[in-house]
Each structure stands twice: as structure tokens, then as C-alpha cells.
Design a protein around this motif. Structure first.
Motif, PDB file in Angstrom:
ATOM      1  N   VAL A 140      49.026  37.983  94.622  1.00 51.65           N
ATOM      2  CA  VAL A 140      49.860  37.724  93.570  1.00 51.65           C
ATOM      3  C   VAL A 140      50.292  38.908  93.001  1.00 51.65           C
ATOM      4  CG1 VAL A 140      49.671  36.847  91.243  1.00 51.65           C
ATOM      5  CG2 VAL A 140      48.883  35.550  92.863  1.00 51.65           C
ATOM      6  N   LEU A 141      49.480  40.202  93.004  1.00 57.69           N
ATOM      7  CA  LEU A 141      49.683  41.658  92.238  1.00 57.69           C
ATOM      8  C   LEU A 141      51.021  42.044  93.371  1.00 57.69           C
ATOM      9  CD1 LEU A 141      46.356  42.801  90.995  1.00 57.69           C
ATOM     10  CD2 LEU A 141      48.331  41.624  89.700  1.00 57.69           C
ATOM     11  N   CYS A 142      50.544  41.867  94.647  1.00 57.87           N
ATOM     12  CA  CYS A 142      51.351  42.388  95.513  1.00 57.87           C
ATOM     13  C   CYS A 142      52.667  42.118  95.692  1.00 57.87           C
ATOM     14  CB  CYS A 142      50.774  42.295  97.001  1.00 57.87           C
ATOM     15  SG  CYS A 142      51.656  43.210  98.356  1.00 57.87           S
ATOM     16  N   THR A 143      53.042  40.709  95.290  1.00 58.59           N
ATOM     17  CA  THR A 143      54.278  39.926  95.427  1.00 58.59           C
ATOM     18  C   THR A 143      55.075  40.383  94.246  1.00 58.59           C
ATOM     19  OG1 THR A 143      53.256  38.005  96.688  1.00 58.59           O
ATOM     20  CG2 THR A 143      55.376  37.770  95.458  1.00 58.59           C
ATOM     21  N   PHE A 144      54.247  40.460  93.120  1.00 59.96           N
ATOM     22  CA  PHE A 144      54.724  40.971  91.821  1.00 59.96           C
ATOM     23  C   PHE A 144      55.319  42.209  91.797  1.00 59.96           C
ATOM     24  CE2 PHE A 144      54.958  42.574  87.396  1.00 59.96           C
ATOM     25  CZ  PHE A 144      55.754  41.956  87.044  1.00 59.96           C
ATOM     26  N   LEU A 145      54.368  42.966  92.499  1.00 56.78           N
ATOM     27  CA  LEU A 145      55.062  44.489  92.634  1.00 56.78           C
ATOM     28  C   LEU A 145      56.381  44.664  93.607  1.00 56.78           C
ATOM     29  CD1 LEU A 145      54.406  47.675  92.016  1.00 56.78           C
ATOM     30  CD2 LEU A 145      52.908  47.439  94.214  1.00 56.78           C
ATOM     31  N   PHE A 146      56.267  43.650  94.951  1.00 55.84           N
ATOM     32  CA  PHE A 146      57.391  43.812  95.463  1.00 55.84           C
ATOM     33  C   PHE A 146      58.756  43.422  94.647  1.00 55.84           C
ATOM     34  CE2 PHE A 146      59.838  40.793  98.683  1.00 55.84           C
ATOM     35  CZ  PHE A 146      60.446  41.996  99.083  1.00 55.84           C
ATOM     36  N   SER A 147      58.460  42.312  94.062  1.00 54.61           N
ATOM     37  CA  SER A 147      59.799  42.049  93.273  1.00 54.61           C
ATOM     38  C   SER A 147      60.219  42.990  92.370  1.00 54.61           C
ATOM     39  CB  SER A 147      59.671  40.692  92.519  1.00 54.61           C
ATOM     40  OG  SER A 147      58.784  40.850  91.380  1.00 54.61           O
ATOM     41  N   CYS A 148      59.326  43.648  91.781  1.00 52.34           N
ATOM     42  CA  CYS A 148      59.891  44.752  90.855  1.00 52.34           C
ATOM     43  C   CYS A 148      60.273  46.102  91.393  1.00 52.34           C
ATOM     44  CB  CYS A 148      58.587  45.310  90.093  1.00 52.34           C
ATOM     45  SG  CYS A 148      57.597  44.091  88.914  1.00 52.34           S
ATOM     46  N   ILE A 149      59.899  46.278  92.704  1.00 53.30           N
ATOM     47  CA  ILE A 149      60.417  47.592  93.678  1.00 53.30           C
ATOM     48  C   ILE A 149      61.923  47.248  94.013  1.00 53.30           C
ATOM     49  CG2 ILE A 149      60.211  48.786  95.624  1.00 53.30           C
ATOM     50  CD1 ILE A 149      57.122  48.514  95.121  1.00 53.30           C
ATOM     51  N   VAL A 150      62.209  45.815  94.302  1.00 53.66           N
ATOM     52  CA  VAL A 150      63.526  45.608  94.846  1.00 53.66           C
ATOM     53  C   VAL A 150      64.555  45.234  94.016  1.00 53.66           C
ATOM     54  CG1 VAL A 150      62.303  45.116  97.243  1.00 53.66           C
ATOM     55  CG2 VAL A 150      62.995  43.416  95.483  1.00 53.66           C
ATOM     56  N   SER A 151      64.414  44.875  92.664  1.00 57.56           N
ATOM     57  CA  SER A 151      65.262  44.438  91.861  1.00 57.56           C
ATOM     58  C   SER A 151      65.645  45.605  90.588  1.00 57.56           C
ATOM     59  CB  SER A 151      64.611  43.218  91.386  1.00 57.56           C
ATOM     60  OG  SER A 151      65.519  42.832  90.219  1.00 57.56           O
ATOM     61  N   TRP A 152      66.794  45.263  90.190  1.00 59.00           N
ATOM     62  CA  TRP A 152      66.989  46.152  88.894  1.00 59.00           C
ATOM     63  C   TRP A 152      67.061  45.592  87.660  1.00 59.00           C
ATOM     64  CZ3 TRP A 152      68.168  50.848  88.490  1.00 59.00           C
ATOM     65  CH2 TRP A 152      68.725  51.725  89.493  1.00 59.00           C
ATOM     66  N   GLU A 153      66.522  44.328  87.753  1.00 61.45           N
ATOM     67  CA  GLU A 153      66.608  43.351  86.596  1.00 61.45           C
ATOM     68  C   GLU A 153      65.842  43.965  85.404  1.00 61.45           C
ATOM     69  OE1 GLU A 153      68.289  40.605  86.532  1.00 61.45           O
ATOM     70  OE2 GLU A 153      68.125  39.654  88.307  1.00 61.45           O
ATOM     71  N   CYS A 154      66.066  43.862  84.270  1.00 65.75           N
ATOM     72  CA  CYS A 154      65.280  44.081  83.092  1.00 65.75           C
ATOM     73  C   CYS A 154      63.634  43.464  83.364  1.00 65.75           C
ATOM     74  CB  CYS A 154      65.792  43.268  81.903  1.00 65.75           C
ATOM     75  SG  CYS A 154      64.531  43.130  80.504  1.00 65.75           S
ATOM     76  N   PHE A 155      62.706  44.456  83.244  1.00 64.72           N
ATOM     77  CA  PHE A 155      61.302  44.052  83.593  1.00 64.72           C
ATOM     78  C   PHE A 155      60.917  43.000  83.058  1.00 64.72           C
ATOM     79  CE2 PHE A 155      56.781  44.138  82.662  1.00 64.72           C
ATOM     80  CZ  PHE A 155      56.272  44.575  84.006  1.00 64.72           C
ATOM     81  N   PHE A 156      61.256  42.449  81.652  1.00 66.24           N
ATOM     82  CA  PHE A 156      60.705  41.153  81.368  1.00 66.24           C
ATOM     83  C   PHE A 156      61.519  40.265  81.856  1.00 66.24           C
ATOM     84  CE2 PHE A 156      59.727  44.092  77.673  1.00 66.24           C
ATOM     85  CZ  PHE A 156      58.092  43.937  77.929  1.00 66.24           C
ATOM     86  N   LYS A 157      62.709  40.031  82.257  1.00 68.40           N
ATOM     87  CA  LYS A 157      63.583  39.242  82.865  1.00 68.40           C
ATOM     88  C   LYS A 157      62.744  38.994  84.349  1.00 68.40           C
ATOM     89  CE  LYS A 157      68.136  37.693  84.403  1.00 68.40           C
ATOM     90  NZ  LYS A 157      69.616  38.158  84.357  1.00 68.40           N
ATOM     91  N   LYS A 158      62.259  40.247  84.942  1.00 68.12           N
ATOM     92  CA  LYS A 158      61.880  39.969  86.241  1.00 68.12           C
ATOM     93  C   LYS A 158      60.769  39.239  85.987  1.00 68.12           C
ATOM     94  CE  LYS A 158      62.163  44.358  87.505  1.00 68.12           C
ATOM     95  NZ  LYS A 158      62.066  45.712  88.072  1.00 68.12           N
ATOM     96  N   CYS A 159      59.858  39.365  85.276  1.00 66.92           N
ATOM     97  CA  CYS A 159      58.543  38.803  84.824  1.00 66.92           C
ATOM     98  C   CYS A 159      58.757  37.384  84.938  1.00 66.92           C
ATOM     99  CB  CYS A 159      57.743  39.304  83.688  1.00 66.92           C
ATOM    100  SG  CYS A 159      57.232  41.072  83.837  1.00 66.92           S
ATOM    101  N   PHE A 160      59.759  36.852  84.064  1.00 66.53           N
ATOM    102  CA  PHE A 160      59.907  35.396  83.757  1.00 66.53           C
ATOM    103  C   PHE A 160      60.302  34.813  84.979  1.00 66.53           C
ATOM    104  CE2 PHE A 160      63.545  32.231  83.279  1.00 66.53           C
ATOM    105  CZ  PHE A 160      62.615  31.327  82.727  1.00 66.53           C
TER     106      PHE A 160
END
Length: 423
Positions: free
Chosen positions: A68-88
Motif C-alpha cells: 500500500v505504501l509502495c503504491t502510494f509512493l509510486f503515485s506521488c512520484i509520477v504525478s504533478w497533482e496537488c498532494f491532497f488531491k493525489k491522496c483523495f
């Protein structure tokens, strides 16, 4: 052997995660670089979960948390989105994944008791992947445009939505643990699961209603911005009309002065007076930058702002009066582009700053090139300025909506932005 037969299923699951994250993210890297990070993620996913299945017990749970943490980290690395929008977005995907996983596992165990463990395992994975990809298609068709139009929404709103998504994901994860531990009959677990999902659907209905309101709020802000541009344009027209009225009133005096110079035979004085009068008239005339009313209003406003700040403003515009593009999108695109260029000139600290913008339509494509003076230490990352602003996020949202591109380059103290949209 238990971990070996599950490896192909883990690869399929990792591939499904990569496809979904690619399509729900605002891309930060080129496709080639994304594939590189995706391969690293897939290796980590298969290795961690494969080890968890092989070891069993508490190790499986720890491996799942690591995934779960690995998938979340991967999505954060590859996206420009606002952090909280990425979280949602990512947590909502986790929640949806868990819902499908729980439903399918319980249904397979209740209805397909005669099949082997491996067959049940792959039945769940294949059905889950198919349903997730179908939902992704619906997301791309109906939801993605709305979410990408919310680039300027405050982070606190996304944070609230992310917390709601996290709450339901934790409930789904708890149900997954109960299902694995078999601490209660499957029928009872299914009843609890159905109740929680009903509540979740109701809450998510409110969430998406809130997102729809956020979209309308964002569009209203752009409408207000357009009204401001038109108001400033109208004020300039009124001032020009007052000046023209004064010039017409003074015309008799000018003609008398020219007649006196002519009687005296002073040709040089006549020509000099006429030149001075022509300059005064040209300075009071309202410049028409574009046939399109919205673009003309935006250009006029920023020409005025540039003049107030001592910035040379040059426009080359060749577009029709009507474009196959919403005025709201034009405002978000051109307004933010010129606002960033204006700030770039102000922060450059250089003498004789300038902005030059070229706008034209060619082969059903809208092409905008904006050059402005910038700081010498301005850096780019993946053809975008580092520390991407909300303004650039808005421009990117419009580019993605019209299947377009945005590229920046910096050379000899000039920052150049090139936008190409398909109309």
C-alpha cells in the motif's frame, strides 16, 4: 510452492495498478520515464507480496501494508497533482480495489466452493482487473474532465475529501483482515460488508456532489475574471471616447494654427505640427489585438499591466473571431500564461524586460508561444518550471482537456512557453 503459483497474478495486479495510476494522474514525466518507474514499482510489488504469501502469517499483513505504501509512493512520484488531491484519488482507488476484492473473494468462497484454491485466486484477480478497467473507462469519459478543471481548488477541500476516502479504506481493509482470518461466518461478514458499502456509496454521492459544486465554483471564478477583463476593456474604451471627443472639439483650433503656419509659408512648422497631432491621436486610439473578443480583452488588460510596470508588450495574433473553445478555458489558459510571464519579468530584475506573444490557428490547432524575460537561475524539470505553480496546473488542465501539449524552454535569459491545442 504456495507463493510461486501466485506470481503471475501479482504481476497482473501490479499492471492493473500501473494502468490506473497512469490514467488518474497528471503526468510529471515522459512516457519512457514513467515506464521506468512503473517497472521498479512492479518489481517491488511482486517481490514484497510474493514473499508475504510464501512466509504467511503476520508477514503477509506486513507485506500488504508495504505494498500500500509502495503504491502510494509510486503515485506521488509520477504525478504533478496537488498532494491532497493525489491522496483523495489514490485512496479512493485503494477503497474501490478493496471493495471489489472483498466482494469477489466472499462470493467465490460461497458460490464456487468446489474449485481449487489457485482457480479461485485467479478468478478473483481476473474479474477484479476487468471491473477496475471498466470503471477506469467510465472515469476517463465522465469524471476526469471535471477533476482536471479543479486545479485552483484550495488544498483544505481536497484534504477533507481525502480523509473521508481514508476512513472507508480502513474499514474495507479491516473487512479484508476479518475475511482472511475467518473469525466469523461468510454470510455474516457479507451482511456487514453490504451495510458498510451502502453507507460508503451514500457518502461518496455527497462527495461527488461536493466536487460538482467545486467545479461550478471554479468556473464562476473564471467568469468573474472574464468580467474583470471586459470591465477594464470597457473603461479603456470610455477613456478613448472621451479623448476623441476632446480632440474633435479642439479640431477648429488645430486647423486655425495650421492655416497661420501656411500663410507664413513655414512648411516645416506645418509638418511638425501635423506629426505631433498624429502622435497624440495614435496614442489615444484603442488597440485591437485580436478578432476574438475574449482573447482581445485578456491581451488588452495585460498590455496595460505590462505598460504600468515598464515592460515592453508585443503581440502577433492571427485568429478568427470564433474558436471551438470555451471562453472559460481561454481565460484559464491565456490569463495564467500572461500572468506568469508578467511575474517572470518583474522577478527578473533586468532592464528593459519584455513579453512577446504569438497566437495563431493552423490546421485546426491553436498555437500560442509566449516569450518573456526571466531570472538567470530559472530551472526546468521535464520541460516545466521547477516548483510548478497553480497557474501552470490550470494551463496543464486545459491542455489535457483539448489533447494538447505545454513545453517550456529557457535560453539567454528568455523563458519561452509553447502551447498547442487541438480544436
Amino acid at each position: 510452492m504456495r507463493g510461486l503459483y501466485q506470481i503471475p497474478g501479482l504481476i497482473l495486479t501490479a499492471l492493473c495498478h500501473v494502468i490506473v495510476i497512469y490514467h488518474i494522474s497528471e503526468h510529471k514525466y515522459t512516457r519512457k520515464k514513467f515506464i521506468f518507474y512503473a517497472c521498479l514499482y512492479a518489481v517491488c510489488f511482486v517481490s514484497l507480496m510474493g514473499y508475504g504469501f510464501t512466509a504467511g502469517g503476520i508477514i503477509t499483513l506486513i507485506s500488504y501494508i508495504g505494498i500500500v505504501l509502495c503504491t502510494f509512493l509510486f503515485s506521488c512520484i509520477v504525478s504533478w497533482e496537488c498532494f491532497f488531491k493525489k491522496c483523495f484519488l489514490v485512496i479512493t482507488y485503494f477503497c474501490l480495489f478493496s471493495v471489489l476484492d472483498n466482494i469477489l473473494r466472499i462470493m467465490v468462497e460461497l458460490l464456487l466452493q468446489q474449485i481449487s484454491e489457485s482457480a479461485g485466486y485467479y478468478t478473483v484477480i481476473v474479474l477484479r482487473s476487468v471491473v477496475l478497467l471498466l470503471i477506469l473507462v467510465l472515469y476517463k469519459k465522465y469524471v476526469v474532465v471535471i477533476l482536471r478543471s479543479l486545479a485552483d481548488i484550495s488544498r483544505s477541500r481536497w484534504w477533507n475529501l481525502a480523509l473521508i476516502a481514508l476512513l472507508f479504506y480502513l474499514l474495507q481493509a479491516a473487512l479484508s483482515v476479518l475475511n482472511v482470518l475467518t473469525v466469523m461466518p461468510k454470510v455474516h461478514l457479507l451482511s456487514i460488508f453490504a451495510g458498510i458499502n451502502c453507507v460508503m456509496c451514500a457518502v461518496y454521492g455527497v462527495v461527488f456532489s461536493n466536487i460538482s459544486y467545486m467545479k461550478k465554483d471554479a468556473e464562476a471564478a473564471l467568469v468573474r475574471q472574464n468580467a474583470e477583463y471586459l470591465s477594464i476593456r470597457l473603461s479603456a474604451l470610455q477613456n478613448a471616447e472621451e479623448t476623441t471627443r476632446r480632440l474633435r472639439h479642439d479640431m477648429r483650433h488645430h486647423l486655425e494654427m495650421i492655416a497661420e503656419y501656411t500663410k507664413a509659408g513655414d512648411t516645416e512648422a506645418v509638418l511638425a505640427y501635423i506629426r505631433e497631432y498624429s502622435i497624440e491621436i495614435s496614442e489615444t486610439a484603442v488597440k485591437q489585438y485580436a478578432l476574438n473578443t475574449t482573447i482581445n480583452s485578456i491581451l488588452s488588460v495585460y498590455a496595460g499591466k505590462a505598460g504600468e510596470n515598464g515592460i515592453v508588450f508585443t503581440v502577433k495574433c492571427n485568429i478568427p473571431s470564433e474558436l471551438k473553445m470555451r471562453d472559460i478555458d481561454l481565460i484559464a489558459l491565456l490569463g495564467n500564461l500572461l500572468e506568469n510571464a508578467l511575474h517572470g519579468c518583474q522577478k527578473s530584475g533586468k532592464e528593459n524586460p519584455c513579453i512577446e506573444i504569438v497566437i495563431r490557428v493552423k490546421n485546426s490547432m491553436l498555437i500560442l508561444v509566449c516569450d518573456n524575460t526571466c531570472r538567470d537561475d530559472l530551472k526546468l524539470s521535464e520541460n516545466l518550471p521547477t516548483g510548478k505553480s497553480i497557474g501552470i496546473s490550470s494551463i496543464l488542465a486545459v491542455c489535457q482537456k483539448y489533447d494538447g501539449t505545454l513545453d517550456y524552454k529557457v535560453e539567454d535569459g528568455i523563458c519561452s512557453a509553447c502551447i498547442i491545442l487541438n480544436l
